[in-house]
Design a protein around this motif. Structure first.
Motif, mmCIF file in Angstrom:
data_model
loop_
_atom_site.group_PDB
_atom_site.id
_atom_site.type_symbol
_atom_site.label_atom_id
_atom_site.label_comp_id
_atom_site.label_asym_id
_atom_site.label_seq_id
_atom_site.Cartn_x
_atom_site.Cartn_y
_atom_site.Cartn_z
ATOM 1 N N LYS A 2 -3.293 -10.987 15.093
ATOM 2 C CA LYS A 2 -2.607 -9.999 15.919
ATOM 3 C C LYS A 2 -2.388 -8.734 15.098
ATOM 4 O O LYS A 2 -2.239 -8.781 13.883
ATOM 5 N N LYS A 3 -2.389 -7.607 15.807
ATOM 6 C CA LYS A 3 -2.036 -6.341 15.179
ATOM 7 C C LYS A 3 -0.684 -5.925 15.741
ATOM 8 O O LYS A 3 -0.494 -5.864 16.948
ATOM 9 N N ILE A 4 0.256 -5.684 14.857
ATOM 10 C CA ILE A 4 1.570 -5.193 15.254
ATOM 11 C C ILE A 4 1.602 -3.697 14.978
ATOM 12 O O ILE A 4 1.253 -3.255 13.878
ATOM 13 N N GLU A 5 2.011 -2.957 15.985
ATOM 14 C CA GLU A 5 2.192 -1.516 15.861
ATOM 15 C C GLU A 5 3.663 -1.262 16.153
ATOM 16 O O GLU A 5 4.133 -1.489 17.267
ATOM 17 N N ALA A 6 4.410 -0.836 15.152
ATOM 18 C CA ALA A 6 5.843 -0.606 15.297
ATOM 19 C C ALA A 6 6.126 0.885 15.168
ATOM 20 O O ALA A 6 5.726 1.509 14.186
ATOM 21 N N ILE A 7 6.809 1.440 16.170
ATOM 22 C CA ILE A 7 7.247 2.831 16.139
ATOM 23 C C ILE A 7 8.730 2.802 15.798
ATOM 24 O O ILE A 7 9.528 2.227 16.551
ATOM 25 N N ILE A 8 9.104 3.392 14.654
ATOM 26 C CA ILE A 8 10.485 3.289 14.179
ATOM 27 C C ILE A 8 10.998 4.651 13.709
ATOM 28 O O ILE A 8 10.250 5.610 13.588
ATOM 29 N N ARG A 9 12.297 4.685 13.407
ATOM 30 C CA ARG A 9 12.917 5.874 12.817
ATOM 31 C C ARG A 9 12.419 6.020 11.369
ATOM 32 O O ARG A 9 12.319 5.017 10.651
ATOM 33 N N PRO A 10 12.162 7.251 10.919
ATOM 34 C CA PRO A 10 11.724 7.440 9.528
ATOM 35 C C PRO A 10 12.717 6.888 8.502
ATOM 36 O O PRO A 10 12.315 6.381 7.460
ATOM 37 N N ALA A 11 13.995 6.936 8.811
ATOM 38 C CA ALA A 11 15.013 6.457 7.872
ATOM 39 C C ALA A 11 14.936 4.946 7.650
ATOM 40 O O ALA A 11 15.458 4.429 6.656
ATOM 41 N N LYS A 12 14.281 4.220 8.541
ATOM 42 C CA LYS A 12 14.183 2.773 8.437
ATOM 43 C C LYS A 12 12.868 2.299 7.815
ATOM 44 O O LYS A 12 12.622 1.098 7.712
ATOM 45 N N LEU A 13 12.027 3.226 7.398
ATOM 46 C CA LEU A 13 10.714 2.869 6.860
ATOM 47 C C LEU A 13 10.802 1.940 5.648
ATOM 48 O O LEU A 13 10.122 0.918 5.596
ATOM 49 N N ASP A 14 11.631 2.272 4.678
ATOM 50 C CA ASP A 14 11.739 1.428 3.480
ATOM 51 C C ASP A 14 12.204 0.017 3.830
ATOM 52 O O ASP A 14 11.681 -0.964 3.290
ATOM 53 N N ASN A 15 13.186 -0.083 4.744
ATOM 54 C CA ASN A 15 13.675 -1.407 5.157
ATOM 55 C C ASN A 15 12.549 -2.248 5.743
ATOM 56 O O ASN A 15 12.384 -3.417 5.396
ATOM 57 N N VAL A 16 11.775 -1.648 6.647
ATOM 58 C CA VAL A 16 10.704 -2.385 7.317
ATOM 59 C C VAL A 16 9.603 -2.754 6.324
ATOM 60 O O VAL A 16 9.105 -3.886 6.331
ATOM 61 N N CYS A 17 9.221 -1.835 5.454
ATOM 62 C CA CYS A 17 8.193 -2.143 4.442
ATOM 63 C C CYS A 17 8.639 -3.299 3.551
ATOM 64 O O CYS A 17 7.833 -4.186 3.221
ATOM 65 N N ASN A 18 9.916 -3.306 3.161
ATOM 66 C CA ASN A 18 10.425 -4.385 2.307
ATOM 67 C C ASN A 18 10.377 -5.739 3.002
ATOM 68 O O ASN A 18 9.975 -6.733 2.401
ATOM 69 N N VAL A 19 10.768 -5.797 4.290
ATOM 70 C CA VAL A 19 10.742 -7.093 4.979
ATOM 71 C C VAL A 19 9.311 -7.552 5.242
ATOM 72 O O VAL A 19 9.041 -8.756 5.202
ATOM 73 N N LEU A 20 8.397 -6.628 5.492
ATOM 74 C CA LEU A 20 6.996 -7.030 5.672
ATOM 75 C C LEU A 20 6.439 -7.627 4.385
ATOM 76 O O LEU A 20 5.705 -8.614 4.417
ATOM 77 N N GLU A 21 6.801 -7.047 3.265
ATOM 78 C CA GLU A 21 6.346 -7.595 1.984
ATOM 79 C C GLU A 21 6.933 -8.985 1.752
ATOM 80 O O GLU A 21 6.239 -9.898 1.310
ATOM 81 N N LYS A 22 8.207 -9.154 2.093
ATOM 82 C CA LYS A 22 8.855 -10.463 1.923
ATOM 83 C C LYS A 22 8.271 -11.515 2.854
ATOM 84 O O LYS A 22 8.282 -12.701 2.526
ATOM 85 N N THR A 23 7.765 -11.116 4.027
ATOM 86 C CA THR A 23 7.162 -12.076 4.953
ATOM 87 C C THR A 23 5.703 -12.367 4.608
ATOM 88 O O THR A 23 5.044 -13.133 5.305
ATOM 89 N N GLY A 24 5.189 -11.732 3.550
ATOM 90 C CA GLY A 24 3.836 -12.031 3.095
ATOM 91 C C GLY A 24 2.776 -11.052 3.561
ATOM 92 O O GLY A 24 1.594 -11.332 3.452
ATOM 93 N N TYR A 25 3.202 -9.900 4.083
ATOM 94 C CA TYR A 25 2.250 -8.903 4.565
ATOM 95 C C TYR A 25 2.524 -7.539 3.927
ATOM 96 O O TYR A 25 3.045 -6.632 4.555
ATOM 97 N N PRO A 26 2.132 -7.370 2.652
ATOM 98 C CA PRO A 26 2.344 -6.093 1.985
ATOM 99 C C PRO A 26 1.341 -5.025 2.392
ATOM 100 O O PRO A 26 1.579 -3.840 2.218
ATOM 101 N N ASP A 69 2.342 -16.339 12.453
ATOM 102 C CA ASP A 69 3.437 -15.565 11.868
ATOM 103 C C ASP A 69 3.993 -14.496 12.807
ATOM 104 O O ASP A 69 4.868 -13.722 12.414
ATOM 105 N N ILE A 70 3.526 -14.440 14.040
ATOM 106 C CA ILE A 70 3.865 -13.337 14.927
ATOM 107 C C ILE A 70 5.368 -13.245 15.213
ATOM 108 O O ILE A 70 5.970 -12.185 15.042
ATOM 109 N N GLU A 71 5.998 -14.326 15.637
ATOM 110 C CA GLU A 71 7.419 -14.258 16.008
ATOM 111 C C GLU A 71 8.313 -13.968 14.809
ATOM 112 O O GLU A 71 9.256 -13.181 14.895
ATOM 113 N N ARG A 72 8.012 -14.591 13.692
ATOM 114 C CA ARG A 72 8.796 -14.376 12.462
ATOM 115 C C ARG A 72 8.701 -12.923 12.013
ATOM 116 O O ARG A 72 9.699 -12.311 11.613
ATOM 117 N N THR A 73 7.515 -12.336 12.112
ATOM 118 C CA THR A 73 7.304 -10.955 11.682
ATOM 119 C C THR A 73 7.978 -9.974 12.635
ATOM 120 O O THR A 73 8.609 -9.005 12.195
#
Length: 112
Positions: A2-26, A69-73
Motif C-alpha cells: 500500500k502507498k500512504i499519502e498523508a497531508i499534514i501541518r508542516p509543524a508536525k513533520l518531524d513527529n510523523v517522520c520519527n514515528v514512521l522510522e520507529k514503525t520500520g519505514y524510514p 502494517d497498514i493499520e499500525r502505520t
C-alpha cells in the motif's frame, strides 16, 4: 503493498517522520504543498486590516508499506499529526501493484 499519502501541518513533520522510522519505514518522500479543505483557508488580521489566506502551507508525505502494517502505520501517523484543530490533514491509501529496487532488481515487499 500500500502507498500512504498523508497531508499534514508542516509543524508536525518531524513527529510523523520519527514515528514512521520507529514503525520500520524510514524511506519516505516529502513534498511541500499548499491547499485547503473544508475551512477554505483562514482570515488573518495585520495592522488592523483583515486578509483572507485561501491556500495554507501543508506537507505531503508518501510512504509504501507492506499490507500487514497498514493499520499500525495509519494509527501512528494519526497520533503524531493530531492537534484537534481544523486543518490536521488527511490520509489516503492506494494499492501498489509492484515495486522494483533499481540497484538490486529486488521486487515486491523486499524492494521496500
Amino acid at each position: 503493498m500500500k502507498k500512504i499519502e498523508a497531508i499534514i501541518r508542516p509543524a508536525k513533520l518531524d513527529n510523523v517522520c520519527n514515528v514512521l522510522e520507529k514503525t520500520g519505514y524510514p524511506g519516505l518522500m516529502i513534498t511541500e504543498i499548499q491547499g485547503h479543505g473544508k475551512q477554505k483557508g483562514l482570515v488573518q488580521q495585520w495592522r488592523g486590516k483583515e486578509y483572507k489566506v485561501s491556500l495554507l502551507p501543508k506537507v505531503k508525505i508518501e510512504v509504501v508499506i507492506k499490507d500487514q502494517d497498514i493499520e499500525r502505520t495509519i494509527k501512528a501517523i494519526k497520533e503524531a499529526a493530531y492537534t484537534g484543530e481544523m486543518g490536521d490533514g488527511k490520509i489516503f491509501i492506494y494499492n501498489i501493484e509492484d515495486a522494483v529496487r533499481i540497484r538490486t532488481d529486488e521486487r515486491g515487499n523486499s524492494a521496500i
